[in-house]
Design an enzyme around this catalytic site. Sequence first.
Site, short mmCIF file in Angstrom:
data_model
loop_
_atom_site.label_atom_id
_atom_site.label_comp_id
_atom_site.label_asym_id
_atom_site.label_seq_id
_atom_site.Cartn_x
_atom_site.Cartn_y
_atom_site.Cartn_z
N SER A 70 0.82 -1.21 0.00
CA SER A 70 0.00 0.00 0.00
C SER A 70 0.85 1.26 0.00
CB SER A 70 -0.93 0.02 1.22
OG SER A 70 -1.72 -1.12 1.26
N1 SAH Z 1 -1.12 -4.01 3.68
C1 SAH Z 1 -0.57 -4.80 2.63
C2 SAH Z 1 -1.50 -4.80 1.45
C3 SAH Z 1 -1.31 -5.92 0.54
S1 SAH Z 1 -2.47 -6.00 -0.78
C4 SAH Z 1 0.78 -4.24 2.25
O1 SAH Z 1 0.96 -3.03 2.38
O2 SAH Z 1 1.67 -4.98 1.80
C5 SAH Z 1 -3.82 -6.83 -0.05
C6 SAH Z 1 -3.55 -8.18 0.54
O3 SAH Z 1 -4.80 -8.74 0.94
C7 SAH Z 1 -2.93 -9.19 -0.44
O4 SAH Z 1 -1.79 -9.75 0.13
C8 SAH Z 1 -4.04 -10.22 -0.61
O5 SAH Z 1 -3.55 -11.54 -0.83
C9 SAH Z 1 -4.78 -10.12 0.70
N2 SAH Z 1 -6.14 -10.64 0.68
C10 SAH Z 1 -7.10 -10.49 -0.27
N3 SAH Z 1 -8.23 -11.12 0.07
C11 SAH Z 1 -7.99 -11.69 1.29
C12 SAH Z 1 -8.76 -12.50 2.18
N4 SAH Z 1 -10.02 -12.84 1.91
N5 SAH Z 1 -8.18 -12.90 3.33
C13 SAH Z 1 -6.91 -12.56 3.64
N6 SAH Z 1 -6.12 -11.81 2.84
C14 SAH Z 1 -6.66 -11.38 1.68
#
Ligand code: SAH
Length: 221
Positions: A70
């Site tokens: 993010s």
């Molecule tokens: N805060 C993280 C954002 C990563 S993007 C960062 O800054 O690195 C969003 C993340 O949510 C991804 O890793 C994706 O795999 C995860 N995600 C999506 N749907 C999900 C779910 N149902 N349960 C758990 N994780 C999920």
Amino acid sequence: MTQQNFGGIGMTSQRTRDRLINRLREQGIKDASVLEVLGRTPRHIFLDEALSHRAYEDSALPIGYQQTLSQPYIVALMTELILSAGPRKRVLEIGTGSGYQTAVLAQLVERVYSVERILPLQSKARERMRTLGLSNVYMKHADGGMGWEARGPYDAVIVTAAPESVPEPLIAQLDDGGLLVIPVGDGRKQELKLFRKNGANLEEISVTPVMFVPLLEGTVG
Ligand code: SAH
């Protein structure tokens, strides 16, 4: 010294980080503890080496598996919202991803429970917590749409992937007075929302338009 270390060289220097913090302040982030933690957390260790020189740009960056780290402004904003009603003890995070948001939170609240559906991303994030010496983070490989009931209730829940509507378990697992920060919408239009549970009532505030990857069902790996 390698990129994995805290070393202040080139684009990973403290001056580069300070510039990012000044920009966040200009964009309206006010919480001094949030700015301080973003200023000292090395964002480059959350990226593959090929991208680490871009770590202190205020933009979202790819972390593989079609997921993104993010944007710092959004991490700062969501963290500020989580802390807006006073100190938080137990925070549930859905979407560990690289673990950057997790690491920021872990320095500001007592415990972070973080759920990720893609196992290889979780493994790397776990390693990064170890590198940073953050021992108050508990991780689970699961579909976070169900929350993490066994460790609840939580006094805050933060979701870093967007569902089209708020998953009911995330509200159910909030303690009275608890906050939920979550992007809601589809691939074209999303809004960052702040909910506050007050007894049987749920207050809702729309914060700002955002664009997150979708919250998906099931697990990978
Ligand atoms: N805060 C993280 C954002 C990563 S993007 C960062 O800054 O690195 C969003 C993340 O949510 C991804 O890793 C994706 O795999 C995860 N995600 C999506 N749907 C999900 C779910 N149902 N349960 C758990 N994780 C999920």
